[in-house]
Design a protein around this motif. Structure first.
Motif, short mmCIF file in Angstrom:
data_model
loop_
_atom_site.label_atom_id
_atom_site.label_comp_id
_atom_site.label_asym_id
_atom_site.label_seq_id
_atom_site.Cartn_x
_atom_site.Cartn_y
_atom_site.Cartn_z
N PRO A 1 0.82 -0.88 0.01
CA PRO A 1 0.55 -0.18 -0.11
C PRO A 1 1.09 1.02 0.29
CG PRO A 1 0.07 -1.28 2.18
CD PRO A 1 0.24 -2.27 0.78
N VAL A 2 1.87 0.94 0.47
CA VAL A 2 3.08 2.16 0.96
C VAL A 2 4.45 2.18 0.26
CG1 VAL A 2 4.04 4.25 2.27
CG2 VAL A 2 1.68 3.06 2.94
N THR A 3 4.66 2.93 -0.73
CA THR A 3 5.75 2.59 -1.22
C THR A 3 6.70 3.57 -1.06
OG1 THR A 3 4.59 2.80 -3.69
CG2 THR A 3 6.59 3.07 -3.95
N GLY A 4 7.05 4.31 -0.29
CA GLY A 4 7.83 5.34 -0.06
C GLY A 4 7.37 6.34 1.11
N VAL A 5 8.95 7.19 2.05
CA VAL A 5 8.11 8.06 3.19
C VAL A 5 9.15 8.77 2.20
CG1 VAL A 5 8.04 8.66 5.36
CG2 VAL A 5 8.00 5.91 4.46
N ALA A 6 8.87 9.80 3.20
CA ALA A 6 9.54 11.64 2.49
C ALA A 6 9.34 12.33 3.77
CB ALA A 6 8.94 12.51 1.04
N SER A 7 10.52 13.11 4.13
CA SER A 7 10.22 14.41 4.86
C SER A 7 11.06 15.64 4.49
CB SER A 7 11.20 14.01 6.22
OG SER A 7 12.46 13.79 5.82
N ASN B 1 13.20 12.41 11.74
CA ASN B 1 13.34 11.44 11.37
C ASN B 1 13.27 10.13 12.34
OD1 ASN B 1 15.20 12.71 9.99
ND2 ASN B 1 17.19 12.23 10.52
N ASP B 2 12.81 10.33 13.84
CA ASP B 2 11.85 9.69 13.78
C ASP B 2 10.70 9.12 13.60
OD1 ASP B 2 13.88 9.38 16.02
OD2 ASP B 2 13.08 12.09 17.28
N ALA B 3 9.76 9.85 13.04
CA ALA B 3 8.65 9.36 12.31
C ALA B 3 8.76 9.08 10.94
CB ALA B 3 8.05 11.01 12.15
N VAL B 4 9.94 9.37 10.20
CA VAL B 4 10.26 8.50 8.92
C VAL B 4 10.56 6.97 9.50
CG1 VAL B 4 11.85 8.66 7.10
CG2 VAL B 4 10.55 10.90 7.63
N GLU B 5 11.63 6.73 10.49
CA GLU B 5 11.96 6.05 10.64
C GLU B 5 11.86 4.63 11.08
OE1 GLU B 5 15.70 5.72 13.51
OE2 GLU B 5 16.69 6.80 11.57
#
Ligand code: ADP
Ligand code: ASP
Ligand code: MG
Length: 421
Positions: A253-259, A394-398
């Protein structure tokens, strides 16, 4: 006429003369495959950051015209050096800046959009069997003013050239091996994607994944031009192919995460709950060419007939935005304005989230579990973005990368340093 390939090399790839000689080898390799080659280059290493720093030492508020004049010089150095490196390795080459090519843009300094590219002079050189090395990031207006396309804009120069020339492919060579599920400098176990759709790449790029300039993806989509992101340092690796969604099979469902740390939030409090209030605020911002990203208008309190409007903009636009808000105070009659620049936008992106309920809830729960407060939320069909405190970005992305099953058991290969200026 042979097939045209456009190759773009970023700052890290041309950071010193040895790297430029190495780039020349990669260009000659492509030419020897029987292609006509157009190369687009960025400024060497952190040159553009250093030029910005020089300007700020002279004036806290340099004029945007002179800023563009200054920043465009960086790419001028790398095109000449790369053309020399190619010639030294026995390959006919010629460098050209935006004025020589005819890369015409709007008359908006620092974030101009390309309107038209003249191809006749490029074609002439290609027909002479020369490699054409073109300065990225810069353009000219009809009245011969120099413009730039926004930071990271060389990607857009390359894709727009590929579109205008009807190139077979545009290869974006950079310091990582392709597009990953998130920035491999933040999450070293990010997974490399073999392919990604234009739509998802666009959301990731607008979400802060600076591996590709967002407008480069927009342009690629318009021309339906195949784009590859690949490593300058491992030219045999094919990297990531960006292509139309219809050609892809969806899995997760999720391909990637960005900040994205480039924005700030402005909250205008207690504006009248009348027709035209939001229109006059955002008309004023648009007239100053300020792009607005997230917008939230609070539920109106019937007793007071007021509400709050919060929105995010690029932090570079804050002075202009505050001037607009001050100017329209008599219309808006607000009680206070707050600026919050300690924010980060975190986005999860995936075409596979369409028709799958619970993805946003899973994101909010994951952030809550590690004590991260959500300040704003925005969604599209294939994206959920949350505004959070910058120091927790960064905590959120990880955490999101792990919870959506994107961690790889391999460590990504990342070259070069982050700018430290
Ligand atoms: P260039 O100078 O080649 O244009 P950039 O620094 O603009 O390079 O872009 C490459 C960088 O983008 C990588 O070093 C990486 O830190 C960052 N990046 C952010 N998100 C991603 C992602 N999803 N995949 C790959 N790289 C990413
Ligand atoms: N040199 C410009 C920058 O650093 C453009 C680019 O590299 O794409 O933003
Ligand atoms: Mg870049």
């Amino acid at each position: 006429m042979k097939d045209i390939i456009v190759q773009k090399f970023g700052g890290t790839s041309v950071a010193d003369t040895d790297k430029i000689k190495n780039v020349a080898k990669a260009v000659i390799k492509e030419k020897n495959l029987g292609h006509s080659v157009v190369v687009v280059v960025s400024a060497m290493g952190h040159t553009t950051d250093m030029l910005v720093k020089l300007a700020k030492e002279i004036s806290p508020n340099p004029s945007s015209r002179e800023m563009d004049m200054l920043l465009s010089t960086g790419e001028g150095v790398s095109i000449a050096l790369l053309a020399m490196a190619l010639q030294a390795q026995g390959c006919n080459a010629v460098s050209m800046n935006a004025m020589q090519v005819g890369i015409f843009t709007e008359k908006i300094h620092s974030k101009a959009r390309i309107l038209e590219i003249k191809t006749d002079r490029i074609i002439q050189h290609l027909e002479n069997d020369e490699v054409v090395v073109i300065a990225g990031f810069q353009g000219i207006t009809e009245d011969m003013e120099i413009t730039t396309l926004g930071r990271g804009g060389s990607d857009t120069s390359a894709v727009a050239l590929a579109g205008a020339l009807g190139a077979k492919r545009c290869d974006i060579y950079t310091d990582v091996e392709g597009v990953y599920t998130t920035d491999p400098r933040i999450v070293p176990c990010a997974s490399k994607l073999k392919e990604i759709s234009y739509e998802e790449m666009m959301e990731l790029a607008y979400g802060g994944a600076n591996v590709l300039h967002p407008r480069a993806v927009e342009t690629a989509m318009k021309y339906n031009a195949p784009v590859r992101v690949r490593s300058t340092f491992k030219t045999d690796d094919l990297g990531t192919l960006i292509l139309g969604a219809d050609k892809m099979e969806l899995q997760k469902p999720v391909t990637g995460v960005a900040s994205d740390l480039s924005g700030l939030r402005i909250v205008v409090c207690d504006v009248q709950d009348n027709p035209g209030t939001a229109a006059s605020l955002f008309d004023g911002l648009a007239a100053e060419n300020i792009s607005v990203d997230m917008i939230i208008q609070s539920y109106a309190r019937k007793d007071l007939n007021t509400n709050d409007i919060a929105f995010t903009i690029d932090r570079g636009d804050v002075k202009k935005a505050m001037a607009v808000i001050e100017k329209i105070k008599p219309d808006l009659n607000y009680s206070a304005v707050y600026v919050d620049d300690e924010i980060a936008k975190i986005s999860i992106v995936g075409a596979g989230m369409i028709g799958r309920p619970g993805i946003a809830a899973k994101m909010f729960r994951t952030l809550a579990n590690i004590g991260i407060n959500i300040k704003m939320i925005a969604t599209s069909e294939i994206k959920v973005s949350c505004l959070v405190d910058k120091d927790r970005a960064n905590d959120a992305v990880e955490a999101l990368h792990t919870v959506f099953g994107l961690d790889s058991d391999q460590i990504a290969d990342v070259k070069g340093d982050l700018p430290n200026i």
